[in-house]
Scaffold this motif. Structure first.
Motif, PDB file in Angstrom:
ATOM      1  N   ARG A 187      10.246  16.012   0.264  1.00  0.00           N
ATOM      2  CA  ARG A 187       8.888  15.854  -0.250  1.00  0.00           C
ATOM      3  C   ARG A 187       8.781  14.722  -1.272  1.00  0.00           C
ATOM      4  O   ARG A 187       7.842  13.924  -1.228  1.00  0.00           O
ATOM      5  N   ILE A 188       9.737  14.634  -2.173  1.00  0.00           N
ATOM      6  CA  ILE A 188       9.687  13.599  -3.218  1.00  0.00           C
ATOM      7  C   ILE A 188       9.794  12.204  -2.600  1.00  0.00           C
ATOM      8  O   ILE A 188       9.065  11.283  -2.986  1.00  0.00           O
ATOM      9  N   GLU A 189      10.669  12.044  -1.628  1.00  0.00           N
ATOM     10  CA  GLU A 189      10.816  10.741  -0.955  1.00  0.00           C
ATOM     11  C   GLU A 189       9.542  10.363  -0.215  1.00  0.00           C
ATOM     12  O   GLU A 189       9.135   9.196  -0.228  1.00  0.00           O
ATOM     13  N   ILE A 190       8.910  11.327   0.419  1.00  0.00           N
ATOM     14  CA  ILE A 190       7.657  11.054   1.138  1.00  0.00           C
ATOM     15  C   ILE A 190       6.558  10.655   0.159  1.00  0.00           C
ATOM     16  O   ILE A 190       5.835   9.681   0.382  1.00  0.00           O
ATOM     17  N   GLU A 191       6.442  11.405  -0.928  1.00  0.00           N
ATOM     18  CA  GLU A 191       5.422  11.083  -1.925  1.00  0.00           C
ATOM     19  C   GLU A 191       5.635   9.681  -2.492  1.00  0.00           C
ATOM     20  O   GLU A 191       4.672   8.918  -2.656  1.00  0.00           O
ATOM     21  N   GLN A 192       6.875   9.325  -2.766  1.00  0.00           N
ATOM     22  CA  GLN A 192       7.167   7.991  -3.306  1.00  0.00           C
ATOM     23  C   GLN A 192       6.837   6.906  -2.277  1.00  0.00           C
ATOM     24  O   GLN A 192       6.277   5.862  -2.617  1.00  0.00           O
ATOM     25  N   ALA A 193       7.163   7.157  -1.009  1.00  0.00           N
ATOM     26  CA  ALA A 193       6.857   6.187   0.038  1.00  0.00           C
ATOM     27  C   ALA A 193       5.351   6.001   0.188  1.00  0.00           C
ATOM     28  O   ALA A 193       4.870   4.872   0.350  1.00  0.00           O
ATOM     29  N   VAL A 194       4.604   7.093   0.106  1.00  0.00           N
ATOM     30  CA  VAL A 194       3.140   7.006   0.194  1.00  0.00           C
ATOM     31  C   VAL A 194       2.599   6.193  -0.978  1.00  0.00           C
ATOM     32  O   VAL A 194       1.752   5.307  -0.799  1.00  0.00           O
ATOM     33  N   LEU A 195       3.075   6.483  -2.180  1.00  0.00           N
ATOM     34  CA  LEU A 195       2.620   5.735  -3.356  1.00  0.00           C
ATOM     35  C   LEU A 195       2.942   4.245  -3.233  1.00  0.00           C
ATOM     36  O   LEU A 195       2.123   3.387  -3.579  1.00  0.00           O
ATOM     37  N   ASN A 196       4.133   3.932  -2.747  1.00  0.00           N
ATOM     38  CA  ASN A 196       4.510   2.518  -2.571  1.00  0.00           C
ATOM     39  C   ASN A 196       3.572   1.815  -1.601  1.00  0.00           C
ATOM     40  O   ASN A 196       3.179   0.669  -1.814  1.00  0.00           O
ATOM     41  N   GLU A 197       3.200   2.506  -0.525  1.00  0.00           N
ATOM     42  CA  GLU A 197       2.296   1.920   0.450  1.00  0.00           C
ATOM     43  C   GLU A 197       0.882   1.791  -0.115  1.00  0.00           C
ATOM     44  O   GLU A 197       0.191   0.809   0.130  1.00  0.00           O
ATOM     45  N   ILE A 198       0.442   2.796  -0.844  1.00  0.00           N
ATOM     46  CA  ILE A 198      -0.907   2.785  -1.425  1.00  0.00           C
ATOM     47  C   ILE A 198      -1.085   1.585  -2.355  1.00  0.00           C
ATOM     48  O   ILE A 198      -2.154   0.979  -2.395  1.00  0.00           O
ATOM     49  N   HIS A 199      -0.040   1.248  -3.091  1.00  0.00           N
ATOM     50  CA  HIS A 199      -0.138   0.145  -4.050  1.00  0.00           C
ATOM     51  C   HIS A 199      -0.403  -1.200  -3.363  1.00  0.00           C
ATOM     52  O   HIS A 199      -0.890  -2.133  -3.999  1.00  0.00           O
ATOM     53  N   THR A 200      -0.134  -1.297  -2.090  1.00  0.00           N
ATOM     54  CA  THR A 200      -0.330  -2.558  -1.374  1.00  0.00           C
ATOM     55  C   THR A 200      -1.694  -2.642  -0.685  1.00  0.00           C
ATOM     56  O   THR A 200      -2.020  -3.675  -0.119  1.00  0.00           O
ATOM     57  N   LEU A 201      -2.462  -1.545  -0.728  1.00  0.00           N
ATOM     58  CA  LEU A 201      -3.744  -1.504  -0.031  1.00  0.00           C
ATOM     59  C   LEU A 201      -4.893  -1.953  -0.935  1.00  0.00           C
ATOM     60  O   LEU A 201      -4.858  -1.733  -2.143  1.00  0.00           O
TER      61      LEU A 201
END
Length: 67
Positions: A3-17
Motif C-alpha cells: 500500500r505504501i509503495e502504491i501511494e508513493q507511486a500515485v503521488l509521484n505521478e500526480i506531481h507531474t500532472l
C-alpha cells in the motif's frame, strides 16, 4: 507492491500532472468509494447455454490434459 509503495507511486505521478488532471483524478478516486463494483459473467455464453454430463461419463486427468 504494498500500500505504501502504491501511494508513493500515485503521488509521484500526480506531481507531474496539470491541475485540471489532478482535479479529475481526485474526483475519480472519490467516486471509487461510492460506486459499487459491477460483476460481469465469466465468458460470453454464461447463462445462455447449458450442458450436462451423463452419469457414466469418466475421464482421467491424463485424458483431459491430452485433449
Amino acid at each position: 507492491m504494498n500500500r505504501i509503495e502504491i501511494e508513493q507511486a500515485v503521488l509521484n505521478e500526480i506531481h507531474t500532472l496539470p491541475l485540471d488532471k489532478v482535479e479529475a483524478t481526485l474526483k475519480f478516486v472519490r467516486s471509487l468509494k461510492v460506486t459499487p463494483i459491477k460483476k460481469r459473467p465469466l465468458g460470453l455464453l454464461k447463462d445462455k447455454v447449458a450442458f450436462e454430463l451423463g452419469e457414466d461419463f469418466s475421464m482421467t486427468d491424463d485424458e483431459f490434459l491430452q485433449s
